[in-house]
Design a protein around this motif. Sequence first.
Motif, PDB file in Angstrom:
ATOM      1  N   GLY A  16      -1.921   5.929 -35.159  1.00  0.00           N
ATOM      2  CA  GLY A  16      -1.918   4.804 -34.894  1.00  0.00           C
ATOM      3  C   GLY A  16      -2.000   3.767 -33.711  1.00  0.00           C
ATOM      4  O   GLY A  16      -1.401   2.192 -33.283  1.00  0.00           O
ATOM      5  N   GLY A  17      -2.566   4.843 -32.663  1.00  0.00           N
ATOM      6  CA  GLY A  17      -2.117   4.263 -31.176  1.00  0.00           C
ATOM      7  C   GLY A  17      -3.120   3.882 -30.640  1.00  0.00           C
ATOM      8  O   GLY A  17      -3.118   3.142 -29.528  1.00  0.00           O
ATOM      9  N   ALA A  18      -4.245   2.544 -31.470  1.00  0.00           N
ATOM     10  CA  ALA A  18      -5.617   2.026 -30.277  1.00  0.00           C
ATOM     11  C   ALA A  18      -4.330   0.612 -30.863  1.00  0.00           C
ATOM     12  O   ALA A  18      -5.299  -0.704 -29.968  1.00  0.00           O
ATOM     13  CB  ALA A  18      -5.765   2.261 -31.466  1.00  0.00           C
ATOM     14  N   SER A  19      -3.265   0.249 -30.783  1.00  0.00           N
ATOM     15  CA  SER A  19      -3.023  -1.216 -30.643  1.00  0.00           C
ATOM     16  C   SER A  19      -1.496  -1.672 -31.240  1.00  0.00           C
ATOM     17  O   SER A  19      -0.594  -0.423 -31.401  1.00  0.00           O
ATOM     18  CB  SER A  19      -3.613  -2.305 -32.145  1.00  0.00           C
ATOM     19  N   LYS A  23      -0.549   2.153 -29.453  1.00  0.00           N
ATOM     20  CA  LYS A  23      -0.378   1.463 -27.627  1.00  0.00           C
ATOM     21  C   LYS A  23       0.243   1.662 -26.801  1.00  0.00           C
ATOM     22  O   LYS A  23      -0.105   1.830 -25.559  1.00  0.00           O
ATOM     23  CB  LYS A  23      -1.549   0.057 -27.894  1.00  0.00           C
ATOM     24  N   ALA A  24       1.560   0.975 -26.837  1.00  0.00           N
ATOM     25  CA  ALA A  24       2.070   0.728 -26.203  1.00  0.00           C
ATOM     26  C   ALA A  24       3.117   1.983 -25.399  1.00  0.00           C
ATOM     27  O   ALA A  24       3.097   2.570 -24.429  1.00  0.00           O
ATOM     28  CB  ALA A  24       3.093  -0.512 -25.796  1.00  0.00           C
ATOM     29  N   VAL A  25       3.076   2.462 -26.369  1.00  0.00           N
ATOM     30  CA  VAL A  25       3.671   4.628 -26.495  1.00  0.00           C
ATOM     31  C   VAL A  25       2.067   4.681 -25.297  1.00  0.00           C
ATOM     32  O   VAL A  25       2.794   5.869 -24.748  1.00  0.00           O
ATOM     33  CB  VAL A  25       3.993   5.229 -28.002  1.00  0.00           C
ATOM     34  N   ASP A  40      -6.314   7.389 -35.052  1.00  0.00           N
ATOM     35  CA  ASP A  40      -6.660   5.730 -35.369  1.00  0.00           C
ATOM     36  C   ASP A  40      -8.144   5.941 -36.588  1.00  0.00           C
ATOM     37  O   ASP A  40      -8.628   6.558 -35.801  1.00  0.00           O
ATOM     38  CB  ASP A  40      -6.068   5.524 -35.045  1.00  0.00           C
ATOM     39  N   LEU A  41      -7.445   4.958 -36.896  1.00  0.00           N
ATOM     40  CA  LEU A  41      -9.010   4.598 -37.976  1.00  0.00           C
ATOM     41  C   LEU A  41     -10.057   4.113 -36.651  1.00  0.00           C
ATOM     42  O   LEU A  41     -11.389   3.943 -37.401  1.00  0.00           O
ATOM     43  CB  LEU A  41      -8.607   3.843 -38.626  1.00  0.00           C
ATOM     44  N   GLU A  42      -9.917   3.246 -35.779  1.00  0.00           N
ATOM     45  CA  GLU A  42     -10.600   2.566 -35.257  1.00  0.00           C
ATOM     46  C   GLU A  42     -10.006   2.576 -33.642  1.00  0.00           C
ATOM     47  O   GLU A  42      -9.059   1.924 -33.143  1.00  0.00           O
ATOM     48  CB  GLU A  42     -10.271   1.321 -35.106  1.00  0.00           C
ATOM     49  N   PRO A  43     -10.274   4.293 -33.189  1.00  0.00           N
ATOM     50  CA  PRO A  43      -9.523   4.248 -32.095  1.00  0.00           C
ATOM     51  C   PRO A  43      -9.874   4.156 -30.414  1.00  0.00           C
ATOM     52  O   PRO A  43     -11.419   3.968 -30.821  1.00  0.00           O
ATOM     53  CB  PRO A  43     -10.188   5.928 -32.069  1.00  0.00           C
ATOM     54  N   ALA A  44      -8.865   3.726 -29.412  1.00  0.00           N
ATOM     55  CA  ALA A  44      -8.968   2.770 -28.691  1.00  0.00           C
ATOM     56  C   ALA A  44      -9.698   4.065 -27.734  1.00  0.00           C
ATOM     57  O   ALA A  44      -9.168   5.139 -27.725  1.00  0.00           O
ATOM     58  CB  ALA A  44      -7.912   2.529 -28.032  1.00  0.00           C
TER      59      ALA A  44
END
Length: 253
Positions: A16-19, A23-25, A40-44
């Motif tokens: 869940g690192g995209a937002s 994202k902050a982590v 993530d389902l929608e990775p950045a």
Amino acid sequence: MSSRGTFDGLVAVVTGGASGIGKAVTETLGSGGARVAVLDLEPADASDLAVRCDVADDESVRRAVARVAESLGGIDILVNNAGIGAQGTVADNTDDEWRRVFEINVLGTVRVSRAALPHLRKSPAAAIVNICSIAATTGLPNRAAYSASKGAILSLTRAMAADHLGEGIRVNCVNPGTVDTPWVQRLLASSGDPAAELAALRARQPHGRLVTAEEVAGAVAYLAGPASASITATMLQVDGGMHSLRLRTGAAR
């Protein structure tokens, strides 16, 4: 925030690192020198490796973790952040909604941890940090399913710490209060009076404001880093004192 160089040579996985908090982590660990993979389902793309992953699907998780280990040369840190919220009392949510919350929040953490363990066992600096919640330790109204799932994460954190300490893997969790994330902003936007709801959320935290995602990320970085080498099975609350302070309002204290 982590100091530059704290995580040099280490590989971190953030689900869940995209937002939001994830994202902050990702940014905090990356600024400390880690090579970070976002699942993530929608990775950045703002990481060393972005992999689409559905934590509700074991095969998707195994493929994603294997790709990270192969591409980045192993896994040293796992941050189980992927999760969903839910509103309602115990009578308000259907069985399907309860299953959906536990499928992602609890079993998602189980699946990713299970897939990462063989790689973490090879690391000299292995750490797992689970994102839990104030809801695990404090009764919040209209959060029955969510609170139950985070209570499970707290218990799971301690059980995993006991199981894997002998393998050199530390397991801790961070318990945020209400964090200013896109999910909370959506909740506010859908309420009848967003301004009043925001004021209520701020007021229930003793320091009078929402927690920032960066503050949570700083706690994650501490628990994942070498400064906490003797810390395991711990929950670190980032909630402005909400878990234990009961301050009186007004001039008289």
